[in-house]
Design a protein around this motif. Sequence first.
Motif, short mmCIF file in Angstrom:
data_model
loop_
_atom_site.label_atom_id
_atom_site.label_comp_id
_atom_site.label_asym_id
_atom_site.label_seq_id
_atom_site.Cartn_x
_atom_site.Cartn_y
_atom_site.Cartn_z
N PRO A 227 0.83 -1.21 0.00
CA PRO A 227 0.00 0.00 0.00
C PRO A 227 0.86 1.26 0.00
N SER A 228 0.43 2.24 -0.76
CA SER A 228 1.16 3.50 -0.86
C SER A 228 0.98 4.33 0.39
N GLN A 229 2.04 5.00 0.85
CA GLN A 229 2.01 5.86 2.03
C GLN A 229 1.80 7.33 1.67
N VAL A 230 1.61 7.60 0.38
CA VAL A 230 1.41 8.99 -0.06
C VAL A 230 0.01 9.43 0.35
N PRO A 231 -0.13 10.56 1.05
CA PRO A 231 -1.46 10.98 1.52
C PRO A 231 -2.39 11.43 0.39
N THR A 232 -1.82 11.83 -0.74
CA THR A 232 -2.66 12.32 -1.84
C THR A 232 -3.44 11.16 -2.44
N ILE A 233 -4.74 11.39 -2.61
CA ILE A 233 -5.61 10.38 -3.21
C ILE A 233 -6.00 10.85 -4.61
N ILE A 234 -5.71 10.03 -5.58
CA ILE A 234 -6.05 10.36 -6.96
C ILE A 234 -7.39 9.74 -7.28
N ILE A 235 -8.37 10.56 -7.57
CA ILE A 235 -9.70 10.06 -7.90
C ILE A 235 -9.84 9.93 -9.40
N PRO A 236 -10.73 9.06 -9.87
CA PRO A 236 -10.90 8.90 -11.32
C PRO A 236 -11.42 10.18 -11.94
N PRO A 237 -11.06 10.47 -13.18
CA PRO A 237 -11.57 11.67 -13.85
C PRO A 237 -13.04 11.49 -14.20
N LYS A 238 -13.70 12.62 -14.41
CA LYS A 238 -15.09 12.58 -14.83
C LYS A 238 -15.17 12.03 -16.25
N HIS A 239 -16.00 11.06 -16.42
CA HIS A 239 -16.08 10.40 -17.71
C HIS A 239 -17.54 10.23 -18.11
N HIS A 240 -17.82 10.58 -19.34
CA HIS A 240 -19.17 10.41 -19.87
C HIS A 240 -19.11 9.40 -21.02
N SER A 241 -19.78 8.28 -20.85
CA SER A 241 -19.77 7.24 -21.88
C SER A 241 -20.52 7.71 -23.11
N GLN A 242 -19.89 7.57 -24.26
CA GLN A 242 -20.53 7.96 -25.51
C GLN A 242 -21.57 6.93 -25.92
N ILE A 243 -22.55 7.38 -26.69
CA ILE A 243 -23.60 6.49 -27.17
C ILE A 243 -23.03 5.59 -28.26
N GLY A 244 -23.41 4.34 -28.21
CA GLY A 244 -22.98 3.40 -29.25
C GLY A 244 -21.75 2.64 -28.84
N ARG A 245 -21.39 1.69 -29.69
CA ARG A 245 -20.24 0.84 -29.42
C ARG A 245 -18.95 1.62 -29.72
N PRO A 246 -17.99 1.61 -28.81
CA PRO A 246 -16.74 2.35 -29.06
C PRO A 246 -15.95 1.71 -30.20
N SER A 247 -15.34 2.56 -30.99
CA SER A 247 -14.56 2.09 -32.13
C SER A 247 -13.18 1.65 -31.68
N LYS A 248 -12.70 0.55 -32.23
CA LYS A 248 -11.36 0.05 -31.93
C LYS A 248 -10.35 0.42 -33.01
N LYS A 249 -10.83 0.97 -34.11
CA LYS A 249 -9.92 1.30 -35.20
C LYS A 249 -9.11 2.54 -34.84
N ARG A 250 -7.86 2.53 -35.26
CA ARG A 250 -7.00 3.68 -35.02
C ARG A 250 -7.43 4.83 -35.91
N LYS A 251 -7.52 6.01 -35.33
CA LYS A 251 -7.90 7.19 -36.10
C LYS A 251 -6.73 7.62 -36.98
N LYS A 252 -6.97 7.68 -38.27
CA LYS A 252 -5.90 8.01 -39.21
C LYS A 252 -5.82 9.52 -39.40
N SER A 253 -4.63 9.98 -39.70
CA SER A 253 -4.44 11.40 -39.99
C SER A 253 -4.95 11.71 -41.39
N ALA A 254 -4.98 12.99 -41.70
CA ALA A 254 -5.49 13.40 -43.02
C ALA A 254 -4.62 12.86 -44.14
N ASN A 255 -3.32 12.73 -43.89
CA ASN A 255 -2.42 12.24 -44.93
C ASN A 255 -2.58 10.76 -45.19
N GLU A 256 -3.18 10.03 -44.25
CA GLU A 256 -3.35 8.59 -44.40
C GLU A 256 -4.68 8.23 -45.04
#
Length: 284
Positions: A227-256
Amino acid sequence: MKAKWKGDLYKNLLWECASSTTIPEFEGNMKIVRITNPALHDWLKEINPKHWSRAFFSGLATSDVLLNNLCEVFNRQLIGGRDKPIITCLEYIMEYCMKRIVVVLKQIAKAEGHLTPKASIIFEHIKSEASNYSVMWNGTSKYRVRERGGQDQCVVDVDARVCSCRRWELIGMPCKHAVAVNWTMAQYGMNPGPPETWFSEVYWMDTWKKVYKNTINPINGVNLWTPSQVPTIIIPPKHHSQIGRPSKKRKKSANEEIVPVKHGKMSQRGNTVTCNKCNAKGHN
């Protein structure tokens, strides 16, 4: 390029230019491109050749690779862990790297010789070409190498480890001209050493073994973590789930972004179709 000029003809013309090792060879191949398709020639001229043609490379990389396939293959292997939380994603990458290292270690255990298996295959091809060349010594470290019955002629400097064809300094492998010089020196008792010793260290079996001697150690599960002895507690960031199934494909740049081709025809996505009978748009 694939969106405008399809087919093996243009692909081979591009590779001839990209694989050229000298500027005269590059310019000669570009002339063939201009005769075949002036539009393609003008399109290639707009791109600085130092980014895509070996003739303008510095030689610092000492590599025969002209593609980024190695990065793409590794990136593709991480699709399964890309959408996971950061710790799970890192564990996924760790497991893949552990398996990959074990696979390579098994290949190393089976391999023999001074060079890596891939370099040995390329070297066999170089030796078959070197047998067609004759060598003349000038009394110093330089040799003239001429193709029998051909026009290819280059100068090899064995002390500087360079050839005027530039393949030796660019790739790190002795070219066919250098191998022919090595054989001639050995024939006259000059003791140049085996041609394999003229390869760059990046192609040696010893170097390959050193790369993979560093393995990834397994780690304990969460139940055994301290267990960590650091007093600072890191809480999860605020996250809003997007509608629909998340895409697994890598987003390509404009040149690709490339217009997809199906069955040899360009996709009509984003285009308005025209009827062949009434010439009206919107239907066919």
